[in-house]
Scaffold this motif. Structure first.
Motif, PDB file in Angstrom:
ATOM      1  N   VAL A 255       0.811  -1.369  -0.143  1.00  0.00           N
ATOM      2  CA  VAL A 255      -0.034  -0.106   0.065  1.00  0.00           C
ATOM      3  C   VAL A 255       0.763   1.265   0.089  1.00  0.00           C
ATOM      4  CG1 VAL A 255      -1.946  -0.883   1.137  1.00  0.00           C
ATOM      5  CG2 VAL A 255      -0.136  -0.173   2.606  1.00  0.00           C
ATOM      6  N   SER A 256       0.253   2.380  -0.487  1.00  0.00           N
ATOM      7  CA  SER A 256       1.417   3.471  -0.875  1.00  0.00           C
ATOM      8  C   SER A 256       0.546   4.821  -0.354  1.00  0.00           C
ATOM      9  CB  SER A 256       1.747   3.288  -2.598  1.00  0.00           C
ATOM     10  OG  SER A 256       2.290   4.684  -2.661  1.00  0.00           O
ATOM     11  N   TYR A 257       1.215   5.813  -0.337  1.00  0.00           N
ATOM     12  CA  TYR A 257       0.639   7.213  -0.219  1.00  0.00           C
ATOM     13  C   TYR A 257       0.162   7.581  -1.699  1.00  0.00           C
ATOM     14  CZ  TYR A 257       3.385   7.569   4.254  1.00  0.00           C
ATOM     15  OH  TYR A 257       3.791   7.503   5.268  1.00  0.00           O
ATOM     16  N   ASP A 258       0.223   6.787  -2.522  1.00  0.00           N
ATOM     17  CA  ASP A 258      -0.536   7.330  -3.909  1.00  0.00           C
ATOM     18  C   ASP A 258      -1.829   6.865  -4.265  1.00  0.00           C
ATOM     19  OD1 ASP A 258      -0.308   4.493  -4.275  1.00  0.00           O
ATOM     20  OD2 ASP A 258       1.093   4.924  -6.132  1.00  0.00           O
ATOM     21  N   PHE A 259      -2.395   6.327  -2.758  1.00  0.00           N
ATOM     22  CA  PHE A 259      -3.804   5.707  -2.631  1.00  0.00           C
ATOM     23  C   PHE A 259      -4.155   4.496  -3.140  1.00  0.00           C
ATOM     24  CE2 PHE A 259      -5.470  10.663  -3.296  1.00  0.00           C
ATOM     25  CZ  PHE A 259      -4.457  10.879  -2.392  1.00  0.00           C
ATOM     26  N   THR A 260      -3.242   3.773  -3.570  1.00  0.00           N
ATOM     27  CA  THR A 260      -3.242   2.436  -4.226  1.00  0.00           C
ATOM     28  C   THR A 260      -2.792   1.497  -3.261  1.00  0.00           C
ATOM     29  OG1 THR A 260      -0.962   2.431  -5.125  1.00  0.00           O
ATOM     30  CG2 THR A 260      -2.709   3.287  -6.507  1.00  0.00           C
ATOM     31  N   THR A 261      -3.317   0.219  -3.580  1.00  0.00           N
ATOM     32  CA  THR A 261      -3.068  -1.335  -3.152  1.00  0.00           C
ATOM     33  C   THR A 261      -2.739  -2.023  -4.326  1.00  0.00           C
ATOM     34  OG1 THR A 261      -4.272  -1.017  -1.150  1.00  0.00           O
ATOM     35  CG2 THR A 261      -3.666  -3.079  -1.740  1.00  0.00           C
ATOM     36  N   ARG A 262      -1.368  -2.424  -4.281  1.00  0.00           N
ATOM     37  CA  ARG A 262      -0.957  -3.207  -5.297  1.00  0.00           C
ATOM     38  C   ARG A 262      -0.577  -4.730  -5.136  1.00  0.00           C
ATOM     39  NH1 ARG A 262       0.603   1.104  -9.678  1.00  0.00           N
ATOM     40  NH2 ARG A 262       0.464   3.014  -8.480  1.00  0.00           N
ATOM     41  N   ILE A 263      -0.810  -5.601  -6.179  1.00  0.00           N
ATOM     42  CA  ILE A 263      -0.427  -6.986  -5.970  1.00  0.00           C
ATOM     43  C   ILE A 263       0.737  -7.203  -6.833  1.00  0.00           C
ATOM     44  CG2 ILE A 263      -1.232  -9.350  -5.929  1.00  0.00           C
ATOM     45  CD1 ILE A 263      -2.816  -7.595  -3.978  1.00  0.00           C
ATOM     46  N   TRP A 264       1.889  -7.815  -6.501  1.00  0.00           N
ATOM     47  CA  TRP A 264       3.223  -8.315  -7.195  1.00  0.00           C
ATOM     48  C   TRP A 264       3.380  -9.732  -7.123  1.00  0.00           C
ATOM     49  CZ3 TRP A 264       5.251  -3.468  -8.641  1.00  0.00           C
ATOM     50  CH2 TRP A 264       4.953  -2.151  -7.804  1.00  0.00           C
ATOM     51  N   ASP A 265       4.078 -10.119  -8.247  1.00  0.00           N
ATOM     52  CA  ASP A 265       4.619 -11.396  -8.206  1.00  0.00           C
ATOM     53  C   ASP A 265       6.350 -11.322  -8.727  1.00  0.00           C
ATOM     54  OD1 ASP A 265       5.591 -13.904  -8.863  1.00  0.00           O
ATOM     55  OD2 ASP A 265       3.796 -14.661  -9.800  1.00  0.00           O
ATOM     56  N   PHE A 266       7.146 -11.295  -7.690  1.00  0.00           N
ATOM     57  CA  PHE A 266       8.491 -10.892  -8.044  1.00  0.00           C
ATOM     58  C   PHE A 266       9.115 -12.150  -8.975  1.00  0.00           C
ATOM     59  CE2 PHE A 266       9.417 -13.242  -3.980  1.00  0.00           C
ATOM     60  CZ  PHE A 266      10.367 -14.034  -4.591  1.00  0.00           C
ATOM     61  N   LYS A 267       8.552 -13.190  -9.367  1.00  0.00           N
ATOM     62  CA  LYS A 267       9.027 -14.113 -10.262  1.00  0.00           C
ATOM     63  C   LYS A 267       8.585 -13.885 -11.529  1.00  0.00           C
ATOM     64  CE  LYS A 267      10.544 -17.800  -7.168  1.00  0.00           C
ATOM     65  NZ  LYS A 267      10.445 -19.318  -7.129  1.00  0.00           N
ATOM     66  N   ALA A 268       7.580 -13.083 -11.709  1.00  0.00           N
ATOM     67  CA  ALA A 268       6.916 -13.055 -13.067  1.00  0.00           C
ATOM     68  C   ALA A 268       7.353 -11.530 -13.777  1.00  0.00           C
ATOM     69  CB  ALA A 268       5.219 -13.093 -12.902  1.00  0.00           C
ATOM     70  N   SER A 269       7.302 -10.596 -12.837  1.00  0.00           N
ATOM     71  CA  SER A 269       7.675  -9.157 -13.516  1.00  0.00           C
ATOM     72  C   SER A 269       7.767  -8.377 -12.307  1.00  0.00           C
ATOM     73  CB  SER A 269       6.223  -8.774 -14.137  1.00  0.00           C
ATOM     74  OG  SER A 269       6.541  -7.276 -14.750  1.00  0.00           O
ATOM     75  N   SER A 270       8.529  -7.183 -13.026  1.00  0.00           N
ATOM     76  CA  SER A 270       8.886  -6.151 -11.918  1.00  0.00           C
ATOM     77  C   SER A 270       7.831  -5.285 -11.933  1.00  0.00           C
ATOM     78  CB  SER A 270      10.075  -5.395 -12.342  1.00  0.00           C
ATOM     79  OG  SER A 270       9.946  -4.787 -13.569  1.00  0.00           O
ATOM     80  N   ASP A 271       6.525  -5.255 -12.627  1.00  0.00           N
ATOM     81  CA  ASP A 271       5.559  -4.459 -12.560  1.00  0.00           C
ATOM     82  C   ASP A 271       4.384  -4.951 -11.765  1.00  0.00           C
ATOM     83  OD1 ASP A 271       6.683  -2.609 -14.598  1.00  0.00           O
ATOM     84  OD2 ASP A 271       5.941  -3.923 -16.100  1.00  0.00           O
ATOM     85  N   PRO A 272       3.420  -4.322 -11.178  1.00  0.00           N
ATOM     86  CA  PRO A 272       2.407  -5.011 -10.537  1.00  0.00           C
ATOM     87  C   PRO A 272       1.505  -5.874 -11.275  1.00  0.00           C
ATOM     88  CG  PRO A 272       2.040  -2.596 -10.799  1.00  0.00           C
ATOM     89  CD  PRO A 272       3.343  -2.874 -11.318  1.00  0.00           C
ATOM     90  N   LEU A 273       1.056  -7.045 -10.752  1.00  0.00           N
ATOM     91  CA  LEU A 273      -0.003  -7.538 -11.503  1.00  0.00           C
ATOM     92  C   LEU A 273      -1.528  -6.786 -11.325  1.00  0.00           C
ATOM     93  CD1 LEU A 273       0.447 -11.375  -9.721  1.00  0.00           C
ATOM     94  CD2 LEU A 273       1.128 -10.531 -11.899  1.00  0.00           C
ATOM     95  N   GLU A 274      -1.718  -6.157 -10.379  1.00  0.00           N
ATOM     96  CA  GLU A 274      -2.823  -5.427 -10.315  1.00  0.00           C
ATOM     97  C   GLU A 274      -2.695  -4.298  -9.305  1.00  0.00           C
ATOM     98  OE1 GLU A 274      -7.715  -6.618  -8.802  1.00  0.00           O
ATOM     99  OE2 GLU A 274      -6.105  -8.115  -8.885  1.00  0.00           O
ATOM    100  N   THR A 275      -3.374  -3.232  -9.838  1.00  0.00           N
ATOM    101  CA  THR A 275      -3.576  -2.037  -8.975  1.00  0.00           C
ATOM    102  C   THR A 275      -4.852  -1.794  -8.410  1.00  0.00           C
ATOM    103  OG1 THR A 275      -1.626  -1.048 -10.171  1.00  0.00           O
ATOM    104  CG2 THR A 275      -2.946   0.533  -8.964  1.00  0.00           C
ATOM    105  N   VAL A 276      -5.177  -1.599  -7.389  1.00  0.00           N
ATOM    106  CA  VAL A 276      -6.369  -1.479  -6.869  1.00  0.00           C
ATOM    107  C   VAL A 276      -6.258   0.185  -6.178  1.00  0.00           C
ATOM    108  CG1 VAL A 276      -8.253  -1.990  -5.164  1.00  0.00           C
ATOM    109  CG2 VAL A 276      -6.781  -3.871  -6.395  1.00  0.00           C
ATOM    110  N   LYS A 277      -7.318   0.987  -6.536  1.00  0.00           N
ATOM    111  CA  LYS A 277      -7.386   2.364  -6.062  1.00  0.00           C
ATOM    112  C   LYS A 277      -8.945   2.472  -5.537  1.00  0.00           C
ATOM    113  CE  LYS A 277      -5.614   6.955  -7.030  1.00  0.00           C
ATOM    114  NZ  LYS A 277      -5.051   7.927  -7.845  1.00  0.00           N
TER     115      LYS A 277
END
Length: 325
Positions: A255-277
Motif C-alpha cells: 500500500v502506498s501514499y499514492d492511494f493504491t494497493t498493489r499485488i506483485w509477483d516478483f518471479k513474474a515481473s517487476s510491474d504490479p499484477l494488479e493495481t487497486v485504487k
C-alpha cells in the motif's frame, strides 16, 4: 466488498486474526495521527458480506499499529503516539489495558512472534530503538540500538526464533538476533531514501522485502545481500507497507501514499499484477488473511477499512487448486 467506516478516525494498521478468519483488528488515530486520541476496532465479516464492529476501545493518544497474540484469540497489542504499548483483552474491552512504557517517542510498529518456541513482542519507535518484551513482564527484556534515525518497522522472522528485521529513516535494513542485542547480525543500505516497511517471505527463510519512500519494493536474500534479488516498480509515492502472501512464495502486496494497493509477483515481473485504487487518501494498513487464500484487508486516512479479494490473487489461488497437468 465488505467496507467499514471509522468515523473521525484515520486508519493506520489492520491485522487478520490468526484464530478466527472473519476477525480483523484496526488501529486508528484522530486528526491523521498528529493530535488527539486513538481507537482500536475489532471488526468481523458477517455471512451477508458486511463488515461490522464487534467491539472498540479508546486510548488517549493515536494508535499506529496493532498485532494479535499468537496464543490467545482475545489478546491484542497496540502501539501509540505517547511512546507506549497497550495489551488489550478484547473479550472485555471496557477494562483498561496492561501498559508498557519505555520508549521516549512514538511507537510506530508492533509485532508478535510467530514461532511457538517463544512468545515475545517487538516495538519499533521514533526514538531510534527497537525493544523486546515478554507480555508477562512489566519491563523490556532488551533494547536494540543501531539505527541513526527513527525506526519505522520491526518484524519477526516466521521461520527462525529470535530473529527479526528492522528498517529506518536512515535507509538501512538490519537483521538482529535477540540473544545478541549489542549489534545487528547484518546491516545494509536498502534504499537511498527512508525505509518504511519490511516483511519476511513465508516460504523461504532467507528472503525478505523492504518498501521505501522512493516508491520501490526491494527483495533481499540473507545469503548474499550485496544487491537486491528483485525490485518492484510502479508506486508513484512512498510504499507505506509491504506484505508477503501466506499462500504463494513469490506474491506480495503493498500500500502506498499514492492511494493504491498493489499485488506483485516478483518471479513474474517487476510491474504490479494488479493495481487497486479504492481509497481517496494515503493507504497505511495492509494484511493477508492466512485462512482464506486471495483475501486481503487495507485501511487508510479516508477512514475506510476494506476486505476484498483482488482478481489477480483469486486467479493465483485457482491455479494452485487446479494445476495444469
Amino acid at each position: 466488498m465488505p467496507t467499514f467506516l471509522t468515523p473521525n478516525r484515520h486508519g493506520y494498521s489492520v491485522r487478520f486474526s490468526p484464530f478466527q478468519p472473519e476477525r480483523i483488528a484496526c488501529a486508528t488515530s484522530q486528526y491523521f495521527g498528529l493530535a488527539g486520541g486513538g481507537t482500536l476496532f475489532l471488526l468481523e465479516v458477517v455471512p451477508d458480506g458486511g463488515l461490522v464492529e464487534v467491539a472498540c476501545t479508546q486510548w488517549s493518544d493515536g494508535l499506529f499499529d496493532v498485532a494479535w497474540s499468537e496464543t490467545d484469540a482475545n489478546i491484542i497489542v497496540s502501539a501509540s503516539g505517547d511512546g507506549g504499548l497497550q495489551l488489550w483483552n478484547m473479550s472485555c474491552p471496557q477494562l483498561p489495558p496492561q501498559t508498557f512504557r519505555e520508549h521516549k517517542k512514538e511507537v510506530y510498529s508492533v509485532d508478535w512472534s510467530q514461532t511457538r518456541q517463544e512468545q515475545f513482542v517487538l516495538s519499533a519507535s521514533w526514538d531510534c530503538s527497537t525493544k523486546l518484551w515478554d507480555p508477562n513482564r512489566p519491563n523490556s527484556l532488551a533494547t536494540f540500538l543501531g539505527h541513526t534515525q527513527l525506526v519505522y518497522n520491526a518484524m519477526w522472522s516466521p521461520h527462525v526464533p529470535s530473529c527479526f528485521a528492522s528498517v529506518s529513516g536512515d535507509g538501512t535494513l538490519k537483521v538482529w538476533n535477540t540473544h545478541m542485542p549489542q549489534h545487528p547480525s547484518m546491516s545494509l543500505r536498502a534504499h537511498d531514501a527512508e525505509v518504511l516497511s519490511c516483511d519476511w517471505c513465508k516460504y523461504d527463510q532467507n528472503i525478505l522485502a523492504t518498501g521505501g519512500s522512493d516508491g520501490l519494493i526491494r527483495g533481499w536474500d540473507l545469503r548474499n545481500m550485496t544487491s537486491p534479488v528483485f525490485e518492484q516498480k510502479g508506486c508513484e509515492y512512498a510504499v507505506r507497507r509491504v506484505r508477503f502472501s501466506p499462500h504463494n512464495l513469490s506474491v506480495l502486496a503493498s500500500v502506498s501514499y499514492d492511494f493504491t494497493t498493489r499485488i506483485w509477483d516478483f518471479k513474474a515481473s517487476s510491474d504490479p499484477l494488479e493495481t487497486v485504487k479504492h481509497h481517496s487518501e494515503f493507504v497505511y494498513g495492509l494484511d493477508f488473511n492466512s485462512h482464506k487464500a486471495g483475501q486481503i484487508a487495507d485501511c487508510g486516512w479516508d477512514s475506510l477499512v476494506h476486505v476484498f479479494s483482488p482478481r489477480s490473487l483469486m486467479s493465483l489461488s485457482s491455479a494452485l487448486l487446479n494445476p495444469v497437468k
